[in-house]
Structures are given as structure tokens and as C-alpha cells.
Design an enzyme around this catalytic site. Sequence first.
Site, PDB file in Angstrom:
ATOM      1  N   GLU A 151      61.667  35.767  44.390  1.00 11.63           N
ATOM      2  CA  GLU A 151      60.913  34.385  45.034  1.00 11.63           C
ATOM      3  C   GLU A 151      59.599  35.071  45.810  1.00 11.63           C
ATOM      4  O   GLU A 151      58.752  34.125  45.890  1.00 11.63           O
ATOM      5  CB  GLU A 151      61.789  33.541  45.926  1.00 11.63           C
TER       6      GLU A 151
ATOM      7  N   ARG B  18      39.429  54.357  34.701  1.00 13.18           N
ATOM      8  CA  ARG B  18      38.541  54.652  33.751  1.00 13.18           C
ATOM      9  C   ARG B  18      37.063  54.919  34.522  1.00 13.18           C
ATOM     10  O   ARG B  18      36.259  55.186  33.696  1.00 13.18           O
ATOM     11  CB  ARG B  18      38.550  53.510  32.700  1.00 13.18           C
TER      12      ARG B  18
ATOM     13  N   ASP C  10      29.588  48.093  30.948  1.00 10.17           N
ATOM     14  CA  ASP C  10      30.675  47.000  30.727  1.00 10.17           C
ATOM     15  C   ASP C  10      30.428  45.799  31.004  1.00 10.17           C
ATOM     16  O   ASP C  10      29.471  45.564  31.960  1.00 10.17           O
ATOM     17  CB  ASP C  10      31.804  47.564  31.439  1.00 10.17           C
TER      18      ASP C  10
ATOM     19  N   PRO D 168      50.249  36.304  43.687  1.00  6.56           N
ATOM     20  CA  PRO D 168      49.360  35.061  43.435  1.00  6.56           C
ATOM     21  C   PRO D 168      48.352  34.831  44.324  1.00  6.56           C
ATOM     22  O   PRO D 168      47.423  33.858  44.134  1.00  6.56           O
ATOM     23  CB  PRO D 168      50.407  34.156  42.729  1.00  6.56           C
TER      24      PRO D 168
END
Length: 226
Positions: A117, A155, A170, A90
Site C-alpha cells: 500500500e 544513455r 533527443d 506516484p
Amino acid sequence: MRMDFLTLFPDMFPGVLCSSMLKQAEEKKAVSYHVHNIRDFSENKHKKTDDYPYGGGAGMVLTPQPVFDAASFAKAQNETSDARIILLCPQGKPFNQNAAEELAQEQHLVFVCGHYEGYDERIREHLITDEFSIGDFVLTGGELGSMVIADSVTRLLPGVLGNRESAKEDSFSNGLLEHPHYTRPADFRGWKVPEVLLSGHHENIAAWRREQSLQRTKQRRPDLLD
């Protein structure tokens, strides 16, 4: 390209890596996937990979030894090029299309997927080359994030998509959101396809798509226009 995934839950991967475009990419030999159980590299007799944090606190922390050894094993499988060792976290840099295009130029990616954790900080400081986050939220582990990045990168590899121009159009590839798409029938329940798309006039169609991309980006992601 070679992709190695270091994980405590290897059973999470086959459903994604063995399906759809990712499977086809491996069949075309554009990429090879290798999943390693971090527990297999633990020197602990019980194959333990976590421990209590120094200083106290909630949760358990992933210990460095099995992660370093697993990464060393993965790197040794492709000695012809340096591996990018990616930590899913994160706290990492937000992953985006530019990052996917950069990683698609590499020959070897190693994903470290942690749980508990967090990680012992020495993993971050002395092993990892890149830290990525797929959003401002917390998951139970890095496995899903690693598969998201793997899909995004795969991709873009040569020969994977049937149409080489697809990836260039895209969303985010040119800094804008993608224009709307339509297919048959031309009239569905009274909702009609824009006339310009039926005209066969390629310059007008290109101009319409560009304008639609600008409008959609302005409405939905004005931050991209900045």
C-alpha cells in the site's frame, strides 16, 4: 556511476539491465548496477518487510528498518561521493529529461522500489533525497519506474552513445519534440523523402529540422512551447 536498486523482487531486473544499451554501458565501465533484496536486511526471523498500517485501512505498509539498513549498505559501497536516494512514488515530482540530465551528473544513485500500500512515512522524511513519478498512474511497485529512470540516465553518461550528439537532439533535450527522421529508400510505395534532406545543404537541412520540431511540438505538446 554506480546504481543500486533496493527491491523485494530482484528477478525483475536482469532482463533489462543485462540487455541492449544498458548492458553495453556496463561493459564500457560507464556504470555498474547492483540489485539488493530488501528482505535480506530484515531483522524479522521470517524476513518480513511489511506490516498493518496504524489507524487501520486497506493493504500493508513497507516497514522502515530493512529499507534503512539496505540503503546504508548500498551507500557504504561508494564512500567517495554522496548518494542520491530516489523513491519511486506516484506522489513524486514528474520525471523528465531535465531531471535525467541532472542525475547523470551524479556518481551514485540508490533507487528504493516499494510495494504494497505504501511506505512508512519515516522512510520518506529521513532517508530519501528525491521522489520521482514516471506518470499519473499507479504501478504494482517501483521496479519498472526505477528501470525507466536508469535507462534515461545511463544513455546520457559519457561514452555510452556512439554519437555524442545523439542525446542533444533527443525530444525534450532542447525543449522541443524531435524532428522526423527518414532513411533509404528515398521513395517507398510512392511516399518520398523531403527533397531538402537529399540536397546535401546542411544549413537548409538544419532549418527544416528546426521548423519541423516547432510544428510537431505545437501540434502534439503545445504546453512545451509555453
